[in-house]
Design an enzyme around this catalytic site. Structure first.
Site, PDB file in Angstrom:
ATOM      1  N   ASN A   1       0.875  -1.160   0.000  1.00 37.11           N
ATOM      2  CA  ASN A   1       0.000   0.000   0.000  1.00 37.11           C
ATOM      3  C   ASN A   1       0.918   1.217   0.000  1.00 37.11           C
ATOM      4  OD1 ASN A   1      -1.654   2.175   0.523  1.00 37.11           O
ATOM      5  ND2 ASN A   1      -2.765   1.205   2.183  1.00 37.11           N
TER       6      ASN A   1
ATOM      7  N   ASP B   1       0.405   4.198   0.413  1.00 38.43           N
ATOM      8  CA  ASP B   1       0.050   5.203   1.415  1.00 38.43           C
ATOM      9  C   ASP B   1       0.528   4.831   2.819  1.00 38.43           C
ATOM     10  OD1 ASP B   1      -1.219   6.815  -0.483  1.00 38.43           O
ATOM     11  OD2 ASP B   1      -3.141   5.811  -0.199  1.00 38.43           O
ATOM     12  N   CYS B   2       1.120   3.658   2.966  1.00 40.12           N
ATOM     13  CA  CYS B   2       1.561   3.145   4.260  1.00 40.12           C
ATOM     14  C   CYS B   2       3.071   3.286   4.389  1.00 40.12           C
ATOM     15  CB  CYS B   2       1.152   1.681   4.394  1.00 40.12           C
ATOM     16  SG  CYS B   2       1.847   0.829   5.825  1.00 40.12           S
ATOM     17  N   GLY B   3       3.529   4.000   5.428  1.00 39.08           N
ATOM     18  CA  GLY B   3       4.957   4.194   5.648  1.00 39.08           C
ATOM     19  C   GLY B   3       5.700   2.888   5.857  1.00 39.08           C
TER      20      GLY B   3
ATOM     21  N   ARG C   1       6.076   1.318   2.484  1.00 36.51           N
ATOM     22  CA  ARG C   1       7.086   2.038   1.680  1.00 36.51           C
ATOM     23  C   ARG C   1       8.500   1.714   2.160  1.00 36.51           C
ATOM     24  NH1 ARG C   1       3.443   6.299   2.463  1.00 36.51           N
ATOM     25  NH2 ARG C   1       4.887   7.281   3.956  1.00 36.51           N
TER      26      ARG C   1
END
Length: 132
Positions: free
Chosen positions: A8, A10-12, A15
């Site tokens: 995802n 949008d997920c740190g 990432r």
């Protein structure tokens, strides 16, 4: 080595996990599971490979977990899978699959044990240093 990450962007944590994989010299297959959710069969395979229960894969934060009442133990594993398929955001991430195993990589450095040539040092987005 084939590396697959259920990601995802949008997920740190997701990432950071992807960045660790790439820093280790691997270019993974990236599956943005919110755009391309796994099938029931695939989700069950991943859960089995991780040797966890469907409940252990549920994500609470930023999901409809509370409004759906998923904390209630009345829900069967099959019903929890149904919820994850209907609301893929309920699937915790990132899940990484390599020939060395399949793991929910929380924290992101959990991915290091799955890689052939893991980096020895890495700095996460928030500045936290990881040594392996």
């Amino acid at each position: 080595m084939t590396v697959t990450i259920y990601h995802n962007p949008d997920c740190g944590t997701s990432r950071n996990t992807l960045a660790i994989i790439r820093a280790s010299g691997e270019e993974p297959v990236v599956i943005e599971y919110l755009k391309t959710p796994p099938s029931r069969e695939r989700l069950l395979e991943l859960i089995g490979a991780m040797d966890i229960t469907p409940r252990a894969l549920l994500r609470e934060k930023g999901t409809p977990y509370a409004e759906l009442g998923l904390a209630d133990p009345k829900w069967s594993d099959d019903e929890l899978i149904d919820f994850m398929l209907a609301h893929p955001i309920l699937i915790n991430r990132p899940i990484v699959e390599t020939p060395k195993g399949t793991r929910l990589c929380r924290p992101s450095e959990a991915v290091l044990a799955l890689l052939d040539n893991p980096v020895h040092e890495f700095v996460k987005e928030d500045g936290e240093k990881v040594a392996y």
